[in-house]
Design a protein around this motif. Structure first.
Motif, PDB file in Angstrom:
ATOM      1  N   PHE A  27       0.795  -1.064  -0.117  1.00  0.00           N
ATOM      2  CA  PHE A  27       0.041  -0.080  -0.057  1.00  0.00           C
ATOM      3  C   PHE A  27       0.915   1.248  -0.050  1.00  0.00           C
ATOM      4  O   PHE A  27       0.796   2.180  -0.773  1.00  0.00           O
ATOM      5  CB  PHE A  27      -0.803  -0.065   1.330  1.00  0.00           C
ATOM      6  CG  PHE A  27      -1.954   1.094   1.056  1.00  0.00           C
ATOM      7  CD1 PHE A  27      -3.356   0.930   0.333  1.00  0.00           C
ATOM      8  CD2 PHE A  27      -1.923   2.016   2.118  1.00  0.00           C
ATOM      9  CE1 PHE A  27      -4.057   1.805   0.344  1.00  0.00           C
ATOM     10  CE2 PHE A  27      -2.853   3.264   2.300  1.00  0.00           C
ATOM     11  CZ  PHE A  27      -3.919   2.898   1.280  1.00  0.00           C
ATOM     12  N   MET A  30       2.581   1.669  -3.410  1.00  0.00           N
ATOM     13  CA  MET A  30       1.919   2.188  -4.460  1.00  0.00           C
ATOM     14  C   MET A  30       1.512   3.744  -4.394  1.00  0.00           C
ATOM     15  O   MET A  30       1.546   4.349  -5.386  1.00  0.00           O
ATOM     16  CB  MET A  30       0.707   1.393  -4.771  1.00  0.00           C
ATOM     17  CG  MET A  30       0.893  -0.078  -5.074  1.00  0.00           C
ATOM     18  SD  MET A  30       1.892  -0.320  -6.650  1.00  0.00           S
ATOM     19  CE  MET A  30       0.990   0.511  -7.885  1.00  0.00           C
ATOM     20  N   GLN A  31       1.433   4.022  -3.297  1.00  0.00           N
ATOM     21  CA  GLN A  31       1.035   5.516  -2.993  1.00  0.00           C
ATOM     22  C   GLN A  31       2.078   6.277  -3.199  1.00  0.00           C
ATOM     23  O   GLN A  31       2.050   7.388  -3.621  1.00  0.00           O
ATOM     24  CB  GLN A  31       0.501   5.505  -1.380  1.00  0.00           C
ATOM     25  CG  GLN A  31      -0.942   5.024  -1.171  1.00  0.00           C
ATOM     26  CD  GLN A  31      -2.020   5.666  -2.141  1.00  0.00           C
ATOM     27  OE1 GLN A  31      -2.121   6.646  -2.482  1.00  0.00           O
ATOM     28  NE2 GLN A  31      -2.900   4.908  -2.643  1.00  0.00           N
ATOM     29  N   THR A  34       2.954   6.543  -7.096  1.00  0.00           N
ATOM     30  CA  THR A  34       1.583   7.474  -7.786  1.00  0.00           C
ATOM     31  C   THR A  34       1.406   8.622  -7.377  1.00  0.00           C
ATOM     32  O   THR A  34       1.087   9.484  -8.114  1.00  0.00           O
ATOM     33  CB  THR A  34       0.423   6.719  -7.550  1.00  0.00           C
ATOM     34  OG1 THR A  34      -0.193   6.448  -6.364  1.00  0.00           O
ATOM     35  CG2 THR A  34       0.251   5.218  -8.269  1.00  0.00           C
ATOM     36  N   ALA A  91      -8.139   5.010  -8.311  1.00  0.00           N
ATOM     37  CA  ALA A  91      -7.027   4.516  -9.030  1.00  0.00           C
ATOM     38  C   ALA A  91      -7.168   4.340 -10.427  1.00  0.00           C
ATOM     39  O   ALA A  91      -6.651   4.850 -11.437  1.00  0.00           O
ATOM     40  CB  ALA A  91      -6.166   3.493  -8.513  1.00  0.00           C
ATOM     41  N   LEU A 188       0.539   2.595 -14.453  1.00  0.00           N
ATOM     42  CA  LEU A 188       0.687   2.436 -12.909  1.00  0.00           C
ATOM     43  C   LEU A 188      -0.484   2.628 -12.142  1.00  0.00           C
ATOM     44  O   LEU A 188      -0.895   2.036 -11.318  1.00  0.00           O
ATOM     45  CB  LEU A 188       1.563   3.859 -12.626  1.00  0.00           C
ATOM     46  CG  LEU A 188       2.337   3.812 -11.246  1.00  0.00           C
ATOM     47  CD1 LEU A 188       3.079   2.425 -11.084  1.00  0.00           C
ATOM     48  CD2 LEU A 188       3.095   5.086 -11.121  1.00  0.00           C
ATOM     49  N   ASN A 189      -1.600   3.588 -12.704  1.00  0.00           N
ATOM     50  CA  ASN A 189      -2.933   3.630 -12.036  1.00  0.00           C
ATOM     51  C   ASN A 189      -3.480   2.200 -12.282  1.00  0.00           C
ATOM     52  O   ASN A 189      -4.309   1.895 -11.332  1.00  0.00           O
ATOM     53  CB  ASN A 189      -3.767   4.512 -12.969  1.00  0.00           C
ATOM     54  CG  ASN A 189      -3.197   5.903 -12.530  1.00  0.00           C
ATOM     55  OD1 ASN A 189      -2.395   6.327 -11.625  1.00  0.00           O
ATOM     56  ND2 ASN A 189      -3.581   6.997 -13.419  1.00  0.00           N
ATOM     57  N   SER A 191      -2.207  -0.829 -12.604  1.00  0.00           N
ATOM     58  CA  SER A 191      -1.398  -1.535 -11.497  1.00  0.00           C
ATOM     59  C   SER A 191      -1.791  -1.382 -10.196  1.00  0.00           C
ATOM     60  O   SER A 191      -2.117  -2.404  -9.151  1.00  0.00           O
ATOM     61  CB  SER A 191       0.045  -1.365 -11.720  1.00  0.00           C
ATOM     62  OG  SER A 191       0.615  -1.880 -12.868  1.00  0.00           O
ATOM     63  N   ALA A 192      -2.004  -0.145  -9.838  1.00  0.00           N
ATOM     64  CA  ALA A 192      -2.680   0.116  -8.337  1.00  0.00           C
ATOM     65  C   ALA A 192      -3.835  -0.251  -8.123  1.00  0.00           C
ATOM     66  O   ALA A 192      -4.104  -0.863  -7.115  1.00  0.00           O
ATOM     67  CB  ALA A 192      -2.542   1.764  -7.951  1.00  0.00           C
ATOM     68  N   ILE A 195      -3.875  -4.186  -7.765  1.00  0.00           N
ATOM     69  CA  ILE A 195      -3.327  -4.494  -6.403  1.00  0.00           C
ATOM     70  C   ILE A 195      -4.314  -4.194  -5.138  1.00  0.00           C
ATOM     71  O   ILE A 195      -4.551  -4.988  -4.367  1.00  0.00           O
ATOM     72  CB  ILE A 195      -1.772  -3.704  -6.093  1.00  0.00           C
ATOM     73  CG1 ILE A 195      -0.847  -4.354  -7.138  1.00  0.00           C
ATOM     74  CG2 ILE A 195      -1.549  -3.661  -4.664  1.00  0.00           C
ATOM     75  CD1 ILE A 195       0.515  -3.567  -7.050  1.00  0.00           C
ATOM     76  N   PHE A 196      -5.065  -3.173  -5.322  1.00  0.00           N
ATOM     77  CA  PHE A 196      -5.977  -2.765  -4.196  1.00  0.00           C
ATOM     78  C   PHE A 196      -7.099  -3.884  -4.377  1.00  0.00           C
ATOM     79  O   PHE A 196      -7.681  -4.273  -3.288  1.00  0.00           O
ATOM     80  CB  PHE A 196      -6.525  -1.380  -4.576  1.00  0.00           C
ATOM     81  CG  PHE A 196      -5.640  -0.507  -4.224  1.00  0.00           C
ATOM     82  CD1 PHE A 196      -4.910  -0.460  -2.921  1.00  0.00           C
ATOM     83  CD2 PHE A 196      -5.718   0.976  -4.880  1.00  0.00           C
ATOM     84  CE1 PHE A 196      -3.878   0.620  -2.676  1.00  0.00           C
ATOM     85  CE2 PHE A 196      -4.983   2.040  -4.581  1.00  0.00           C
ATOM     86  CZ  PHE A 196      -4.190   1.799  -3.584  1.00  0.00           C
TER      87      PHE A 196
END
Length: 210
Positions: A27, A30-31, A34, A91, A188-189, A191-192, A195-196
């Motif tokens: 978490f 990723m934050q 991004t 995201a 990247l968005n 991917s985020a 992952i979330f």
């Protein structure tokens, strides 16, 4: 009071646990990637604030209720999963485009901090982990149990600050490389978001027993 041997052993184990792959450090990563280093550090502070709540719960014996109640565990984990899905949707819908110097959207510190707090407090596995982990280093003849648990929780939070702070620092460097690439930002968005959703699924289907 905790002995020096107990303090060093517990702190070393806490560092290793912070480095092991898990929802919290992913978490933070990723934050940071991004939204930048500051966002990652704010999320880290939020996560550690949540750990204060879990430490207090164990010290006061409240976490035992969570460990014993399947209903309480289910409600909390579903709330956490719902919040992670909300973050995934955000995201996925995040705008992409070059960010000219001085024109980037201002960071909302409270939003980043509260994300970390909610991420941590709505994960019932953390409370149960603390309930199982912290008492292993408590000695009845070393003083009040609640004070020992609070001290151990403080050491764990310090370890988390060091590990997650390092993750924030290095992940933000990766984010700078993607800053002016729309394709990379979109990737990247996405991917985020994935992952979330994965973290939400992992939390939603987690079992109450360790």
């Amino acid at each position: 009071m905790l002995s020096l041997d107990t303090t060093l052993t517990f702190f070393g184990i806490s560092i290793l646990l912070g480095l092991s792959p898990g929802p919290d450090n992913v978490f933070v990563l990723m934050q940071s990637a991004t939204n930048g280093r500051k966002a990652g550090l704010l999320v880290t502070l939020g996560l550690c604030t949540g750990l204060l709540g879990h430490t207090a719960a164990v010290a006061l014996g409240l976490a035992a209720i969570l460990a014993a109640s399947a209903t309480a565990f289910t409600v909390l984990k579903l709330a956490g999963a719902a919040y992670l899905i909300y973050l995934a949707w955000g995201a996925f819908r995040a705008p992409v485009g070059p960010l000219p110097t001085g024109l980037a959207s201002p960071l909302n510190p409270w939003r980043m901090f509260s994300r970390g707090v909610l991420m941590n407090l709505t994960n019932p596995k953390v409370g149960i982990f603390f309930l199982a982990f912290l008492p292993q280093f408590v000695r009845p003849d070393a003083g009040p149990v609640a004070l020992q648990v609070a001290s151990l929780g403080g050491l764990f939070i310090l370890a988390a600050l060091l590990v997650f702070g390092g993750i924030s620092w290095f992940a933000s460097l990766v984010g700078v490389w993607f800053q002016n690439s729309m394709r990379a930002q979109r990737a990247l968005n996405l991917s985020a978001a994935v992952i979330f959703i994965g973290l939400a699924a992992r939390l939603a289907w987690s079992e109450k027993s360790p």
